[in-house]
Design an enzyme around this catalytic site. Sequence first.
Site, short mmCIF file in Angstrom:
data_model
loop_
_atom_site.label_atom_id
_atom_site.label_comp_id
_atom_site.label_asym_id
_atom_site.label_seq_id
_atom_site.Cartn_x
_atom_site.Cartn_y
_atom_site.Cartn_z
CB SER A 1 17.26 -90.20 -16.81
OG SER A 1 15.87 -90.29 -17.39
CG ASP B 1 11.27 -93.88 -12.88
OD1 ASP B 1 10.64 -92.84 -13.16
OD2 ASP B 1 12.46 -93.85 -13.01
CG HIS C 1 13.17 -90.51 -13.37
ND1 HIS C 1 13.28 -91.49 -14.09
CD2 HIS C 1 13.72 -89.55 -13.98
CE1 HIS C 1 14.15 -91.23 -15.11
NE2 HIS C 1 14.51 -90.16 -15.04
#
Length: 330
Positions: A138, A265, A293
Amino acid sequence: MIPQFKPAWWMTNRHVQTIMPRFFRPFHNTCYELEQLDTPDGDFIELAWSLPHNETAPLAIVLHGLEGNINSFYAKGMMKALKKQGYAVVLMHFRNCSTEVNRLPRAYHSGDTADLAFFINHLKQQYPNRPMVAVGFSLGGNVLAKYLGEQAQACPLSAAAVVSAPYDLSSSSDVIRKSLGKIYQKYLLDRMKKSMQRKLPQIKQQISITTDQLMNIDDLLEFDNQLTAPLHGFENAHDYYRQASAMPYLKHIAVPTLIIHAKDDPMLSIKAVPSRQDVSEHITLRISEKGGHVGFIAGKNPFKPIFWLEKTVPNYFGQYVLNKVNNEQL
């Protein structure tokens, strides 16, 4: 050959893929040792080492996501998987994500590559003959991708992997602010405000903000306007998003890099999904239709989920590191 991800039949929903994995591992632990490494500007970064007995083992760096740390489920899982494959693994906490409050007003942000560059150079000096790889999740993935592009041919890493990174920060911020009834935004903001609250005395040396003003922020864009941007030398949130996004750097990456991303996502914009024309020839793209995600849970048995990332990333690194190490030892 890196296989395409196929979600578990019982986890095809993107929100389930995103939220549920943390509940599969409530007691999942990995042994680690903490170290503080002083930085050139008078602050420190906290490292969490998971070391094998082999002192010549290749090094693997793990970068967590927004407000993550050594206790993040994906970080612990990847560290354990890499250690099992023979790596000495170290998680680098971004500033203010560590157990102790950092000394300076600044914290960290999505484009902050200075600490990572410093740390990697430090490792290279300490262990000049040991190959290094890095995996970022991320926000940590965006930092890693930007670093790789900045370094280009000079990058000392042997390989890298980037998972669910917000390569286009502005559009991804917009998605987080709206997705799932703003639940993701509230979750992240609550953690960010708590993190900033503990270092308000330092922050007040640079910007004027009270505890009440901080805790009343209820929008991610507002948070970045009031804190992230001024603390790190940006004009405003949009200037920060523009300068910190990794997308323009992907074409300059010169080391083998695996990019893993899901089109569904729920925390990132579709604009953040890189295509072949966006990246260099050294990048392997694994863009799946599903995965959420930092989810990517596979398997047929709900009681025995397969953590696809923890198989795929170490296998990818093995092509460039462990095979080379084994050949040199023959």
